[in-house]
Design a protein around this motif. Structure first.
Motif, PDB file in Angstrom:
ATOM      1  N   ILE A 192       0.839  -1.201   0.000  1.00  0.00           N
ATOM      2  CA  ILE A 192       0.000   0.000   0.000  1.00  0.00           C
ATOM      3  C   ILE A 192       0.876   1.254   0.000  1.00  0.00           C
ATOM      4  CG2 ILE A 192      -1.645   1.342   1.383  1.00  0.00           C
ATOM      5  CD1 ILE A 192      -2.798  -1.428   2.270  1.00  0.00           C
ATOM      6  N   PHE A 193       1.877   1.276   0.866  1.00  0.00           N
ATOM      7  CA  PHE A 193       2.800   2.406   0.937  1.00  0.00           C
ATOM      8  C   PHE A 193       3.511   2.610  -0.397  1.00  0.00           C
ATOM      9  CE2 PHE A 193       7.236   3.735   1.602  1.00  0.00           C
ATOM     10  CZ  PHE A 193       7.023   5.028   2.076  1.00  0.00           C
ATOM     11  N   PHE A 194       3.991   1.531  -0.977  1.00  0.00           N
ATOM     12  CA  PHE A 194       4.729   1.611  -2.227  1.00  0.00           C
ATOM     13  C   PHE A 194       3.826   2.064  -3.374  1.00  0.00           C
ATOM     14  CE2 PHE A 194       7.537  -0.557  -5.537  1.00  0.00           C
ATOM     15  CZ  PHE A 194       8.498   0.439  -5.482  1.00  0.00           C
ATOM     16  N   ALA A 195       2.562   1.657  -3.363  1.00  0.00           N
ATOM     17  CA  ALA A 195       1.616   2.100  -4.389  1.00  0.00           C
ATOM     18  C   ALA A 195       1.447   3.613  -4.337  1.00  0.00           C
ATOM     19  CB  ALA A 195       0.277   1.406  -4.209  1.00  0.00           C
ATOM     20  N   VAL A 196       1.405   4.161  -3.127  1.00  0.00           N
ATOM     21  CA  VAL A 196       1.297   5.613  -2.975  1.00  0.00           C
ATOM     22  C   VAL A 196       2.566   6.284  -3.504  1.00  0.00           C
ATOM     23  CG1 VAL A 196       1.161   7.492  -1.286  1.00  0.00           C
ATOM     24  CG2 VAL A 196      -0.324   5.496  -1.057  1.00  0.00           C
ATOM     25  N   VAL A 197       3.721   5.728  -3.167  1.00  0.00           N
ATOM     26  CA  VAL A 197       4.991   6.289  -3.639  1.00  0.00           C
ATOM     27  C   VAL A 197       5.046   6.264  -5.164  1.00  0.00           C
ATOM     28  CG1 VAL A 197       7.498   5.934  -3.706  1.00  0.00           C
ATOM     29  CG2 VAL A 197       6.269   5.781  -1.537  1.00  0.00           C
ATOM     30  N   ILE A 198       4.593   5.186  -5.758  1.00  0.00           N
ATOM     31  CA  ILE A 198       4.600   5.063  -7.221  1.00  0.00           C
ATOM     32  C   ILE A 198       3.698   6.121  -7.851  1.00  0.00           C
ATOM     33  CG2 ILE A 198       3.876   3.583  -9.138  1.00  0.00           C
ATOM     34  CD1 ILE A 198       4.883   1.198  -7.464  1.00  0.00           C
ATOM     35  N   ARG A 199       2.552   6.383  -7.223  1.00  0.00           N
ATOM     36  CA  ARG A 199       1.625   7.397  -7.737  1.00  0.00           C
ATOM     37  C   ARG A 199       2.236   8.796  -7.664  1.00  0.00           C
ATOM     38  NH1 ARG A 199      -2.712   5.846 -10.591  1.00  0.00           N
ATOM     39  NH2 ARG A 199      -3.976   4.319  -9.529  1.00  0.00           N
ATOM     40  N   VAL A 200       2.918   9.085  -6.559  1.00  0.00           N
ATOM     41  CA  VAL A 200       3.447  10.428  -6.328  1.00  0.00           C
ATOM     42  C   VAL A 200       4.751  10.658  -7.087  1.00  0.00           C
ATOM     43  CG1 VAL A 200       4.369  11.984  -4.553  1.00  0.00           C
ATOM     44  CG2 VAL A 200       2.339  10.612  -4.075  1.00  0.00           C
TER      45      VAL A 200
END
Length: 125
Positions: free
Chosen positions: A29-37
């Protein structure tokens, strides 16, 4: 007495597997947010995910494996974590295809679990 030990060992493995899965899901979940940003190159995503899964198996075994035969309990943590995470992430991704990369993931998560189990047993003496 022997049954109590068996229940304790089984419960320790289950806690290790669930802890590893929780670590892996939280990181995803954290990494998905990082990928989006941020603009993360696609070729970096898979190795990072695999590294996190190995670390999750290692930590799950390290924190919960006690007593004797840490390598066997750690092996169970690694294998069961792989199976549970494979089903979970495949269901999210929509594909249950078994690839050579999945076999490599099985090997590495199992090794992470074994090493964590060995250390978990020997560091707590």
């Amino acid at each position: 007495m022997k049954n109590e030990r068996l229940y304790s060992d089984v419960f320790a493995v289950i806690k290790g597997v669930l802890t590893a899965l929780a670590i892996s899901l939280l990181f995803a979940i954290f990494f998905a947010v990082v990928i989006r940003v941020a603009s993360v190159p696609e070729k970096v995503i898979y190795p990072i995910n695999q590294t996190v899964k190995v670390l999750a198996a290692f930590l799950g075994a390290l924190f919960f494996v006690r007593g004797e035969k840490g390598w066997k309990k750690g092996l169970l943590v690694g294998v069961l974590f792989f199976l549970l995470s494979y089903v979970t992430f495949s269901a999210v991704g929509g594909s249950f295809a078994l690839s050579p990369l999945a076999i490599a993931e099985l090997v590495f998560t199992t090794l992470g679990g074994v090493i964590g189990g060995v250390l978990g047993v020997n560091l707590r003496r």
